[in-house]
Scaffold this active site. Structure first.
Site, mmCIF file in Angstrom:
data_model
loop_
_atom_site.group_PDB
_atom_site.id
_atom_site.type_symbol
_atom_site.label_atom_id
_atom_site.label_comp_id
_atom_site.label_asym_id
_atom_site.label_seq_id
_atom_site.Cartn_x
_atom_site.Cartn_y
_atom_site.Cartn_z
ATOM 1 N N LYS A 1 -14.662 -21.399 -20.994
ATOM 2 C CA LYS A 1 -13.637 -22.148 -21.747
ATOM 3 C C LYS A 1 -12.629 -22.665 -20.736
ATOM 4 C CE LYS A 1 -11.274 -17.769 -22.645
ATOM 5 N NZ LYS A 1 -10.723 -16.855 -23.651
ATOM 6 N N THR B 1 -14.929 -16.551 -27.092
ATOM 7 C CA THR B 1 -13.692 -17.067 -27.686
ATOM 8 C C THR B 1 -14.058 -18.016 -28.817
ATOM 9 O OG1 THR B 1 -12.618 -16.851 -25.564
ATOM 10 C CG2 THR B 1 -11.575 -18.342 -27.156
ATOM 11 N N ASP C 1 -13.514 -15.030 -14.604
ATOM 12 C CA ASP C 1 -13.592 -14.121 -15.743
ATOM 13 C C ASP C 1 -15.019 -13.855 -16.209
ATOM 14 O OD1 ASP C 1 -11.704 -13.584 -18.827
ATOM 15 O OD2 ASP C 1 -13.150 -12.385 -17.712
ATOM 16 N N ASN D 1 -10.833 -20.460 -18.341
ATOM 17 C CA ASN D 1 -11.622 -19.779 -17.297
ATOM 18 C C ASN D 1 -12.163 -20.734 -16.241
ATOM 19 O OD1 ASN D 1 -11.226 -17.283 -18.427
ATOM 20 N ND2 ASN D 1 -13.084 -17.345 -19.673
ATOM 21 N N ASP E 1 -18.421 -16.691 -21.916
ATOM 22 C CA ASP E 1 -17.056 -16.949 -22.408
ATOM 23 C C ASP E 1 -16.441 -18.114 -21.635
ATOM 24 O OD1 ASP E 1 -13.949 -15.049 -22.841
ATOM 25 O OD2 ASP E 1 -14.857 -16.685 -24.010
HETATM 26 N N1 LIG Z 1 -9.675 -13.185 -16.186
HETATM 27 C C1 LIG Z 1 -9.675 -13.490 -14.856
HETATM 28 O O1 LIG Z 1 -10.542 -13.080 -14.116
HETATM 29 N N2 LIG Z 1 -8.675 -14.287 -14.444
HETATM 30 C C2 LIG Z 1 -8.463 -14.770 -13.180
HETATM 31 C C3 LIG Z 1 -9.242 -14.380 -12.060
HETATM 32 C C4 LIG Z 1 -8.961 -14.925 -10.797
HETATM 33 C C5 LIG Z 1 -7.900 -15.838 -10.676
HETATM 34 C C6 LIG Z 1 -7.137 -16.190 -11.798
HETATM 35 C C7 LIG Z 1 -7.431 -15.656 -13.052
HETATM 36 C C8 LIG Z 1 -6.170 -17.087 -11.391
HETATM 37 C C9 LIG Z 1 -5.188 -17.693 -12.303
HETATM 38 C C10 LIG Z 1 -4.192 -18.698 -11.850
HETATM 39 C C11 LIG Z 1 -3.136 -19.142 -12.614
HETATM 40 C C12 LIG Z 1 -2.412 -20.039 -11.856
HETATM 41 C C13 LIG Z 1 -1.203 -20.739 -12.284
HETATM 42 C C14 LIG Z 1 -0.541 -20.293 -13.390
HETATM 43 C C15 LIG Z 1 0.604 -20.991 -13.814
HETATM 44 C C16 LIG Z 1 1.065 -22.105 -13.144
HETATM 45 C C17 LIG Z 1 0.361 -22.526 -12.019
HETATM 46 C C18 LIG Z 1 0.834 -23.736 -11.325
HETATM 47 O O2 LIG Z 1 1.479 -24.585 -11.900
HETATM 48 N N3 LIG Z 1 0.521 -23.846 -10.029
HETATM 49 C C19 LIG Z 1 1.101 -24.942 -9.235
HETATM 50 C C20 LIG Z 1 0.135 -26.083 -9.199
HETATM 51 N N4 LIG Z 1 0.678 -27.193 -9.958
HETATM 52 C C21 LIG Z 1 -0.461 -27.851 -10.641
HETATM 53 C C22 LIG Z 1 -0.118 -29.198 -11.221
HETATM 54 C C23 LIG Z 1 0.581 -30.096 -10.226
HETATM 55 C C24 LIG Z 1 1.796 -29.397 -9.609
HETATM 56 C C25 LIG Z 1 1.401 -28.059 -9.013
HETATM 57 C C26 LIG Z 1 -0.766 -21.842 -11.559
HETATM 58 C C27 LIG Z 1 -3.034 -20.141 -10.641
HETATM 59 N N5 LIG Z 1 -4.140 -19.310 -10.656
HETATM 60 C C28 LIG Z 1 -6.358 -17.275 -9.997
HETATM 61 O O3 LIG Z 1 -5.717 -18.002 -9.260
HETATM 62 N N6 LIG Z 1 -7.415 -16.509 -9.608
#
Ligand SMILES: NC(=O)Nc1ccc2c(c1)=C(Cc1cc(-c3cccc(C(=O)NCCN4CCCCC4)c3)c[nH]1)C(=O)N=2
Length: 302
Positions: free
Chosen positions: A136, A188, A152, A139, A134
């Protein structure tokens, strides 16, 4: 090590939501370190018969461990009466999808850079006998230094080597063989490979198809297979119905069209013994030698 529980963490914003889990930003109250904690509701998992997927994700994350930098790491798991908790790496710079949407599309140098990191990640993953299934842009995450972190593994497949015949069989076959556990799994829509649609079969080459779709999207800003419904998207995938917008980088096109091939064994890299030399070094393709070595770039387009 001491057993952990939710009370060891201060939970913050929601980082992501899936059908079976919610991912929160959380801070360890003892160390102040930030993690992403994936929380799954037990009753929902059981009701939807997804326990096998949860166990598989945990097993895949255990196999991946911490030896390859291109994957989120699983630090701890614990549970309470209602939920399961996976304490995972926090990827500070979020999802590749958000960056593509924000930039419109990447410069070719940037696309080459991240295509190279994804090839290195897939070499490691497939070398461990794991297919993501999956892959994409949602992920593929970015850590604080803008290196990728693939996440994921809920849909992943662990290839089993049958010692007697020394064949690589896999849990598609096991799933097919065992009616009780038939999985009608498909990834997906926009990134699923033709063989997963037509034969419900998958292999490492299924991830190479998804890689082709992701490279196309990094370079053009849009997905190769788009449609108003999943059925229409599936039809386009099975008919290999996609085109390259004007100005699509020729090197990127050279590589993408060798990955978006219907027959999985004819995809670039599909018959390589690890690593994916034919993807790395085919003359004139997107991922030139320096793309794998130069780790300083990763800056985004405009
Ligand atoms: N299905 C899954 O397993 N999903 C997972 C697993 C682990 C994991 C996961 C998802 C994560 C998702 C995630 C989402 C985000 C996030 C979401 C929304 C906004 C932001 C964000 O803007 N962060 C600030 C960084 N910005 C980036 C662009 C320049 C300015 C600063 C980060 C950070 N990490 C994560 O950090 N670790």
């Amino acid at each position: 090590a001491r057993r952990r529980s939710a009370s060891d963490y201060r939970f913050g914003k929601v980082l992501g939501e899936g059908s079976f889990s919610t991912v929160y930003l959380a801070k360890d109250i003892h160390t102040n370190k930030e993690y992403a904690i994936k929380v799954l509701e037990k009753a929902h998992i059981i009701r939807e018969k997804k326990s096998e997927y949860v166990m598989r994700e945990k097993e895949v994350l255990r196999i991946l461990g911490s030896s390859c930098p291109y994957f989120v790491r699983l630090y701890w798991t614990f549970q309470d009466s209602e939920h399961l908790y996976f304490v995972l790496t926090y990827a500070k710079n979020g999802e590749l999808l958000k960056q593509i949407d924000k930039c419109g599309c990447f410069t070719i140098e940037c696309a080459r850079y991240y295509a190279a990191e994804m090839v290195l990640a897939l070499e490691y993953l497939h070398g461990k006998g794991i297919v993501h299934r999956d892959l994409k842009p949602e992920n593929v995450l970015f850590d604080e230094n803008w290196h990728i972190l693939i996440t994921d593994f809920g849909s992943a497949k662990i290839l089993k080597t049958d010692n007697t015949e020394n064949q690589k069989c896999d849990n598609d076959a096991l799933d097919k063989g065992d009616k009780r556990r038939r999985t009608s799994f498909v990834g997906t829509a926009q990134f699923v490979s033709p063989e997963m649609l037509s034969e419900s079969s998958s292999s490492p080459a299924s991830d190479l198809w998804a890689l082709g779709c992701i490279i196309y999207q990094m370079v053009s800003g849009v997905m190769p297979f788009r449609g108003r419904s999943e059925f229409l998207i599936f039809q386009k995938i099975l008919n290999l119905e996609y085109e390259y917008p004007d100005g699509f980088d020729p090197q990127a096109k050279d590589l993408v069209q060798k990955l978006l091939v219907k027959n999985p064994i004819e995809r670039l890299g599909a018959t390589d013994e690890a690593p994916y030399t034919s993807i790395r070094f085919v003359e004139g393709n997107l991922i030139l030698k320096q793309g794998l070595i130069d780790k300083k770039k990763g800056l985004f387009a405009r």
